[in-house]
Design an enzyme around this catalytic site. Sequence first.
Site, PDB file in Angstrom:
ATOM      1  N   TYR A   1      -9.468  15.700   2.985  1.00  0.00           N
ATOM      2  CA  TYR A   1     -10.270  14.983   1.992  1.00  0.00           C
ATOM      3  C   TYR A   1     -11.696  15.398   2.296  1.00  0.00           C
ATOM      4  O   TYR A   1     -12.190  15.128   3.401  1.00  0.00           O
ATOM      5  CB  TYR A   1     -10.122  13.474   2.138  1.00  0.00           C
ATOM      6  CG  TYR A   1      -8.858  12.921   1.534  1.00  0.00           C
ATOM      7  CD1 TYR A   1      -8.831  12.444   0.226  1.00  0.00           C
ATOM      8  CD2 TYR A   1      -7.677  12.872   2.275  1.00  0.00           C
ATOM      9  CE1 TYR A   1      -7.670  11.925  -0.329  1.00  0.00           C
ATOM     10  CE2 TYR A   1      -6.502  12.359   1.728  1.00  0.00           C
ATOM     11  CZ  TYR A   1      -6.511  11.895   0.422  1.00  0.00           C
ATOM     12  OH  TYR A   1      -5.361  11.387  -0.123  1.00  0.00           O
TER      13      TYR A   1
ATOM     14  N   THR B   1      -6.880  18.151  -1.193  1.00  0.00           N
ATOM     15  CA  THR B   1      -6.517  17.046  -2.085  1.00  0.00           C
ATOM     16  C   THR B   1      -7.504  17.028  -3.238  1.00  0.00           C
ATOM     17  O   THR B   1      -8.668  16.677  -3.063  1.00  0.00           O
ATOM     18  CB  THR B   1      -6.595  15.707  -1.336  1.00  0.00           C
ATOM     19  OG1 THR B   1      -5.896  15.851  -0.111  1.00  0.00           O
ATOM     20  CG2 THR B   1      -6.001  14.593  -2.163  1.00  0.00           C
TER      21      THR B   1
ATOM     22  N   SER C   1      -2.451  14.309   7.439  1.00  0.00           N
ATOM     23  CA  SER C   1      -3.480  13.833   6.521  1.00  0.00           C
ATOM     24  C   SER C   1      -4.791  13.628   7.252  1.00  0.00           C
ATOM     25  O   SER C   1      -4.810  13.170   8.411  1.00  0.00           O
ATOM     26  CB  SER C   1      -3.043  12.504   5.901  1.00  0.00           C
ATOM     27  OG  SER C   1      -4.125  11.898   5.219  1.00  0.00           O
TER      28      SER C   1
ATOM     29  N   LYS D   1      -3.743  20.612  -4.081  1.00  0.00           N
ATOM     30  CA  LYS D   1      -2.743  19.549  -4.274  1.00  0.00           C
ATOM     31  C   LYS D   1      -3.169  18.613  -5.390  1.00  0.00           C
ATOM     32  O   LYS D   1      -4.320  18.157  -5.426  1.00  0.00           O
ATOM     33  CB  LYS D   1      -2.583  18.761  -2.985  1.00  0.00           C
ATOM     34  CG  LYS D   1      -1.600  17.598  -3.090  1.00  0.00           C
ATOM     35  CD  LYS D   1      -1.225  17.056  -1.727  1.00  0.00           C
ATOM     36  CE  LYS D   1      -0.303  15.851  -1.851  1.00  0.00           C
ATOM     37  NZ  LYS D   1      -1.020  14.615  -2.185  1.00  0.00           N
TER      38      LYS D   1
ATOM     39  N   HIS E   1       0.365  12.574  -6.710  1.00  0.00           N
ATOM     40  CA  HIS E   1      -0.027  11.662  -5.636  1.00  0.00           C
ATOM     41  C   HIS E   1       0.918  10.463  -5.590  1.00  0.00           C
ATOM     42  O   HIS E   1       0.483   9.328  -5.346  1.00  0.00           O
ATOM     43  CB  HIS E   1      -1.483  11.211  -5.838  1.00  0.00           C
ATOM     44  CG  HIS E   1      -2.250  11.054  -4.556  1.00  0.00           C
ATOM     45  ND1 HIS E   1      -3.231  11.933  -4.151  1.00  0.00           N
ATOM     46  CD2 HIS E   1      -2.190  10.130  -3.553  1.00  0.00           C
ATOM     47  CE1 HIS E   1      -3.743  11.549  -2.991  1.00  0.00           C
ATOM     48  NE2 HIS E   1      -3.128  10.462  -2.609  1.00  0.00           N
TER      49      HIS E   1
ATOM     50  N   TYR F   1       0.834  -1.201   0.000  1.00  0.00           N
ATOM     51  CA  TYR F   1       0.000   0.000   0.000  1.00  0.00           C
ATOM     52  C   TYR F   1       0.876   1.261   0.000  1.00  0.00           C
ATOM     53  O   TYR F   1       0.631   2.203  -0.756  1.00  0.00           O
ATOM     54  CB  TYR F   1      -0.929   0.005   1.214  1.00  0.00           C
ATOM     55  CG  TYR F   1      -1.665   1.301   1.376  1.00  0.00           C
ATOM     56  CD1 TYR F   1      -2.830   1.569   0.655  1.00  0.00           C
ATOM     57  CD2 TYR F   1      -1.179   2.298   2.226  1.00  0.00           C
ATOM     58  CE1 TYR F   1      -3.483   2.786   0.784  1.00  0.00           C
ATOM     59  CE2 TYR F   1      -1.825   3.519   2.355  1.00  0.00           C
ATOM     60  CZ  TYR F   1      -2.979   3.758   1.625  1.00  0.00           C
ATOM     61  OH  TYR F   1      -3.615   4.967   1.742  1.00  0.00           O
TER      62      TYR F   1
ATOM     63  N   ALA G   1      -1.448   9.140   4.265  1.00  0.00           N
ATOM     64  CA  ALA G   1      -2.432   8.457   5.111  1.00  0.00           C
ATOM     65  C   ALA G   1      -1.777   7.342   5.911  1.00  0.00           C
ATOM     66  O   ALA G   1      -0.763   6.776   5.493  1.00  0.00           O
ATOM     67  CB  ALA G   1      -3.537   7.861   4.239  1.00  0.00           C
TER      68      ALA G   1
ATOM     69  N   GLY H   1       8.140  11.516  -5.939  1.00  0.00           N
ATOM     70  CA  GLY H   1       9.370  10.958  -6.476  1.00  0.00           C
ATOM     71  C   GLY H   1      10.653  11.480  -5.853  1.00  0.00           C
ATOM     72  O   GLY H   1      11.734  11.124  -6.319  1.00  0.00           O
TER      73      GLY H   1
END
Lengths: 369, 369, 369, 369
Positions: C146, C172, C122, C241, C265, C39, C94, C298
């Site tokens: 969110y 988000t 988050s 974002k 993301h 995950y 998260a 990244g």
Amino acid sequence: MSEQVKYDAPTVEQEIEVISTYHLEEAASHVVPKGGFDYMAGGSGKEFTLKRNDSAWDKKGILPRVLANVENPDTSTSIFEHDLKVPFIMAPIAAHGLAHATKEAGTARGISEFGGTIMSISAYSGATFEEIDKGLNGNPRWFQIYMSKDEEMNKNILDEAKQDGATAIILTADATLSGNRERDITNKFVYPFGMPIVSRYLTGSGENMSLNNIYAQSKQKIEPSDVKFIAEYSGLPVFVKGIQTPEDALLAIGAGASGVWVSNHGGRQLDNAPGSFETLEAISKAVAGQVPIVFDSGVRRGEHIFKALASGADIIAVGRPVLFGLALGGYKGVKSVLEYFETDLKRVMQLAGTQTIEDVKNAQLFDMK
Amino acid sequence: MSEQVKYDAPTVEQEIEVISTYHLEEAASHVVPKGGFDYMAGGSGKEFTLKRNDSAWDKKGILPRVLANVENPDTSTSIFEHDLKVPFIMAPIAAHGLAHATKEAGTARGISEFGGTIMSISAYSGATFEEIDKGLNGNPRWFQIYMSKDEEMNKNILDEAKQDGATAIILTADATLSGNRERDITNKFVYPFGMPIVSRYLTGSGENMSLNNIYAQSKQKIEPSDVKFIAEYSGLPVFVKGIQTPEDALLAIGAGASGVWVSNHGGRQLDNAPGSFETLEAISKAVAGQVPIVFDSGVRRGEHIFKALASGADIIAVGRPVLFGLALGGYKGVKSVLEYFETDLKRVMQLAGTQTIEDVKNAQLFDMK
Amino acid sequence: MSEQVKYDAPTVEQEIEVISTYHLEEAASHVVPKGGFDYMAGGSGKEFTLKRNDSAWDKKGILPRVLANVENPDTSTSIFEHDLKVPFIMAPIAAHGLAHATKEAGTARGISEFGGTIMSISAYSGATFEEIDKGLNGNPRWFQIYMSKDEEMNKNILDEAKQDGATAIILTADATLSGNRERDITNKFVYPFGMPIVSRYLTGSGENMSLNNIYAQSKQKIEPSDVKFIAEYSGLPVFVKGIQTPEDALLAIGAGASGVWVSNHGGRQLDNAPGSFETLEAISKAVAGQVPIVFDSGVRRGEHIFKALASGADIIAVGRPVLFGLALGGYKGVKSVLEYFETDLKRVMQLAGTQTIEDVKNAQLFDMK
Amino acid sequence: MSEQVKYDAPTVEQEIEVISTYHLEEAASHVVPKGGFDYMAGGSGKEFTLKRNDSAWDKKGILPRVLANVENPDTSTSIFEHDLKVPFIMAPIAAHGLAHATKEAGTARGISEFGGTIMSISAYSGATFEEIDKGLNGNPRWFQIYMSKDEEMNKNILDEAKQDGATAIILTADATLSGNRERDITNKFVYPFGMPIVSRYLTGSGENMSLNNIYAQSKQKIEPSDVKFIAEYSGLPVFVKGIQTPEDALLAIGAGASGVWVSNHGGRQLDNAPGSFETLEAISKAVAGQVPIVFDSGVRRGEHIFKALASGADIIAVGRPVLFGLALGGYKGVKSVLEYFETDLKRVMQLAGTQTIEDVKNAQLFDMK
């Protein structure tokens, strides 16, 4: 140096199923002694150019064409006085005896049985003109010369080639010394048999000699005047082989060449050179139809023949795949390989919507970014 | 920190067969202790730049040229007062003792026996000037300085280098701290011996110290005035080493440099930098012949020397391959490697139709897309 | 669906040696349960974008610069009212409890002990605001929302985040439903614990729920008016974002955003998107300094931070590497990772000749062809 | 030739979980007899074009878009008289019986149960029209013709297809002979059952015949007049399938085609052709909305459907993945695969900020350099 006591070249003669010529190379590696196989298959340095000769094809795509009214495409073409049934011929390659006990005579017979094409005879042949003649059975031939430092020797060789029936002379201009053949160095490879055509100017017959040694005894300083000399002395059309730049193509023509032979010697000479196919289009534009262009180095599929023709070549010379066929099946294997190329080219022509070689020459390739 | 109790450097002295310098690296990895080998062979970060130094060569091809009237090409050239038989010299490298028990003296002797080239002596040498002198036997030398924070120390080192016969000073400008050497961190690598030249300004001899530690004790803030100082104090020509941009090349010249040394420190400093060869052409255009250009980082073949010369370099410095030769054969191995480069360059020159180094500089490379 | 009976998150707290964050990922894969690791580490689809987030960095090189008068570079910067010691902050992620039993509280404590940076909290945190507060110990924090489909819920959450001390809200906007997480589908992954902040608007606590399920219960239709609502209701600066185009950056600013958060993301949402870094330069040009730009997706090395800053980002958010540090060493591991980034960035700044973050922003990158 | 005594096609009927269609291919390879699997999955030559059909997608990225006010995207579209719930249909593929004992009837039933799309029936079907009809249960169908050399046969086939309810005819123009299917040659593959639709013009039923043999008995010389003939005789809209150039698209339209079907036959015909997706944009520009464009070859994900639509296609045809679904679950597997494509496309539409297919067509793709 003479570490090779005996060289067991294959002797089997049989038709072979050619799924692809890459399969042939793999199969040949199992039947040809390692030194001989690496000599045939290898390139120079890190084999960048050898691999690039293959990957360069992927830079151009062939566009499928439809509703083109094509059926049973016609692969015939001609060069000089020769009408050919296919636009490909046998490239000059040294020492076919590494692949098969019948040497160049086996190749010649396979070509003869296929028919409608030309054999290039290398000055580094392990067979004599007479032996090759038997196999060739009247089929046309060109002669590839490696020049001696001794002009009389060159005259003597040219006399003999002409008397043998050569209808053109191929001047090898890109092999004034040996490329950096790391495989051969590792294998300490020496030729296991002599070379009757050039042995007249070697110290030794060629047997148990390295390529380096033989090249060192040949002429290194190849000049435009050599082209002129060969053309005038032999009275035959001369190809300069090893052209990779427009400049050299024009230089060769200016020196009296009747044809330009685009080649990087199969990636065996200057490593870090571009793929041979990458150089073709610019050369073709520079030559602008003044003389025919023969192309070699990296041709393994019908698609490759198509792409070379569409990029300006008139005739394609195939080399290693034919030798692998010789190794696997003698003259019958040679014929199988030539038939494969013919079948594969026809299929590509059909699917690309081209009925004739002229259509192929006019086809637009797709720039693969 | 002092985990290394004993470092068993190779001691064998023998001529070696150089098939390629990549083979040498592989072979050296088996005879040099892992910590030392990784220090020599490794780069920084993910070794992107180390690998790119090699792959960057493939972005330019060398064009085979024919009918060029070339025979036995002449590799001689000159820089400043030195006439050289080859256009390559020994790059400055620290701690040759990692490769061989004879340290820099072994390298020096190999260079001396090859002759006609220049040794760069690193301030991080494990051998003394006196030891190196014996091997060098009167052959020319340049001295690479890592500056101390203490100006008097720098004067003292320059005095000694000059007295030792250095005819130029190479100012290392790209190593103001250590690159991110992940291999060394993993190995907890420390030098197994002292560095007599710079130990005068270190706390410690260098033995059992990490590169990070040594760099931290050297001068980090390198400025144009440092170039001026070295040039004026020593009266010798100064190279600024580590140039990768046209801007810095001009900055160095403006500061009094007599030469530009294009290098990314063999991919050992700033990772994610381009391949050194990729930066050469633009720098050469900016320098426009004002001062000579030395090139290093990634040179492993004759083709590389050719390409660097054709892209504007005047002299090529080779490093790691010579150390691998030292590891495998002591001074004799060093000589074998230098001979390999000479032979390989000559072969490339012949096949590329270039008789002289001037011809090479004028050669057009092929843009490999 | 509730197949996970027990989830054994790591509990160890220790400083860790960070050779590279890629090593961390490998190491974390051995201590974090597979479902949780996949995950955290995984992306969507064939993970094209996940991989491209990494490979995109290689499209730009950093140029080594010399004679630049740099010593001990200064990494400090500021955003809004916060003075930071480094230009990087913690990205909102998260469910830190997948990595370590201390959940977000562990991360917060590591950040607090490192100091001089910002934690993004988050809405999908597994810890409560109160638990995080203890770890964060007064350090600055931003809150990532969110949105619920229920406006009152959104007000309620914003009230609480503001009361908790958030100084900015991160909206988000790129996760209106779950990306195609093939690894999670394969693993039948569900969260092993609840999410106290958003559980108020979920049917269920979050425990034993899939990401798909949770996203489906969140607001999908995110509009410019949502930006306006959050900005006006909270009175705090709002980041949008998930920006990957100049058009959306300007849309967000027009809607009242005080900052643009460039992100894909972490390659977890729309696969086949370009690497996040590839989109930065054009966005930066469009934004033209109107509002600050935060960049994520990244970032694994100091070189990446450097490149993002040099391409227009003001602040870089790091995510997964910090979680891997949390997994391997709890809050101490988090601190080790942040220190690694600081050290690595300083080294890159020195070798690239940049004394300040402003210098970095003005640095020219090299176009790697 | 008739080496296949018995062909054990799968018979299981079950819903399948589709994580990706690449997983399906892998899974199908374990349940379908090797000869049949290789025939279905393989391409021609070195499978350059087969692979390029897949890698070509990576040349364009999809840009995530935010604040786009999208929720529950609408995938419906229409072509000719058909309103479709999704923009994708079943591509014509020969011999579904290789994948499953229910042959084309199984596929038809899966399509029927999914609903809102179109089945293309291949003239090389192993099932009869009647068998397919039962599965299709009144859902729309198009008929793909391989022309006979005998015009009466063509009329007869067209009559039957029309009577069966076909609402368009797809003229296969890119398969005038078989591509160089190296896998089939290696496997000595022959069809294990007959082809009732075309058997009327074959010598033999199709059973135990190779593709080469069947193609050879079909019409090779496809001309513009054939388009005109089919359109006039059938009174139905005609697609010319196999278009890869703007020239041929315009030629087809000029000859009376009501639609252009961009395809390279799934990489099964002319190897060394570009990826089908690479050719789409230029064709779309040339067609300029005159007729609808159907696209196939290489579609494996929702992202691919999105990219093809955004590059000018109106309808996307999916082929092999549906057959793999058939192999793994019969008609239920077919339905599962179609549902996967629908779900995946919706997800991509949401994340790319596109509410309708029209929005998708107007989306800007990112040029991946």
